[in-house]
Design a protein around this motif. Structure first.
Motif, mmCIF file in Angstrom:
data_model
loop_
_atom_site.group_PDB
_atom_site.id
_atom_site.type_symbol
_atom_site.label_atom_id
_atom_site.label_comp_id
_atom_site.label_asym_id
_atom_site.label_seq_id
_atom_site.Cartn_x
_atom_site.Cartn_y
_atom_site.Cartn_z
ATOM 1 N N UNK A 69 0.826 -1.254 -0.109
ATOM 2 C CA UNK A 69 -0.015 0.012 -0.058
ATOM 3 C C UNK A 69 1.052 1.182 0.002
ATOM 4 N N UNK A 70 1.854 1.219 0.832
ATOM 5 C CA UNK A 70 2.957 2.468 0.759
ATOM 6 C C UNK A 70 3.604 2.626 -0.687
ATOM 7 N N UNK A 71 3.894 1.367 -0.993
ATOM 8 C CA UNK A 71 4.514 1.622 -2.598
ATOM 9 C C UNK A 71 3.740 2.033 -3.707
ATOM 10 N N UNK A 72 2.205 1.764 -3.568
ATOM 11 C CA UNK A 72 1.438 2.247 -4.360
ATOM 12 C C UNK A 72 1.073 3.828 -4.142
ATOM 13 N N UNK A 73 1.080 4.459 -2.782
ATOM 14 C CA UNK A 73 0.900 5.561 -2.578
ATOM 15 C C UNK A 73 2.284 6.279 -3.002
ATOM 16 N N UNK A 74 3.495 5.909 -2.728
ATOM 17 C CA UNK A 74 4.823 6.400 -3.447
ATOM 18 C C UNK A 74 4.720 6.447 -4.955
ATOM 19 N N UNK A 75 4.133 5.694 -5.469
ATOM 20 C CA UNK A 75 4.182 5.597 -7.030
ATOM 21 C C UNK A 75 3.240 7.012 -7.252
ATOM 22 N N UNK A 76 2.054 6.996 -6.837
ATOM 23 C CA UNK A 76 1.067 8.120 -6.828
ATOM 24 C C UNK A 76 1.874 9.577 -6.620
ATOM 25 N N UNK A 77 2.813 9.446 -5.653
ATOM 26 C CA UNK A 77 3.579 10.895 -5.457
ATOM 27 C C UNK A 77 4.758 10.903 -6.206
ATOM 28 N N UNK A 78 5.178 9.918 -7.198
ATOM 29 C CA UNK A 78 6.170 9.946 -8.004
ATOM 30 C C UNK A 78 7.528 9.926 -7.216
ATOM 31 N N UNK A 79 7.420 9.196 -6.143
ATOM 32 C CA UNK A 79 8.516 8.993 -5.300
ATOM 33 C C UNK A 79 9.642 8.343 -5.897
ATOM 34 N N UNK A 80 11.010 8.541 -6.240
ATOM 35 C CA UNK A 80 12.013 7.720 -6.904
ATOM 36 C C UNK A 80 12.559 6.759 -6.078
ATOM 37 N N UNK A 81 12.928 5.584 -6.422
ATOM 38 C CA UNK A 81 13.777 4.631 -5.376
ATOM 39 C C UNK A 81 12.780 3.827 -4.669
ATOM 40 N N UNK A 82 11.204 3.998 -4.698
ATOM 41 C CA UNK A 82 10.477 3.299 -3.972
ATOM 42 C C UNK A 82 10.411 1.638 -3.984
ATOM 43 N N UNK A 83 10.843 1.279 -4.757
ATOM 44 C CA UNK A 83 10.696 -0.136 -5.029
ATOM 45 C C UNK A 83 12.069 -0.929 -4.192
#
Length: 98
Positions: A69-83
């Motif tokens: 869920x956090x990674x999906x939210x980070x994806x929405x926010x275009x946070x680099x390196x989230x994976x």
């Protein structure tokens, strides 16, 4: 719409009524009930997708959400390196992005 069993329908109605009793709006109660049933189905392996595609309940703290869920939210926010981030790093990055 997913193929819910009669048990899923009963759980949905029960959760929805419970949320309405707590003062939630009809739309909020329906969303919470559907998320609850779908999460249960996912955990029981009754869906093809074993992980969530959502970002979690917005009323839940970031620390209580899953890494997916956090990674999906980070994806929405275009946070680099989230994976490659750990849960604590994701929480911090999401908080800094807001």
């Amino acid at each position: 719409m997913p193929q819910w069993t009669p048990k899923d329908e009963r759980q949905y109605e029960h959760v929805k009524e419970s949320q309405l009793d707590r003062g939630k709006s009809e739309d909020d109660a329906q969303e919470i009930a559907a998320r609850t049933v779908n999460k249960q189905r996912r955990e029981e392996g009754r869906t093809p997708n074993k992980t969530t595609q959502g970002t979690g309940n917005p009323n839940t703290s970031l620390e209580d959400r899953t890494v997916d869920e956090l990674r999906n939210r980070a994806s929405q926010l275009n946070i680099r390196g989230r994976s490659k981030m750990k849960k604590e790093q994701l929480v911090e990055a999401i908080r800094n992005a807001n």
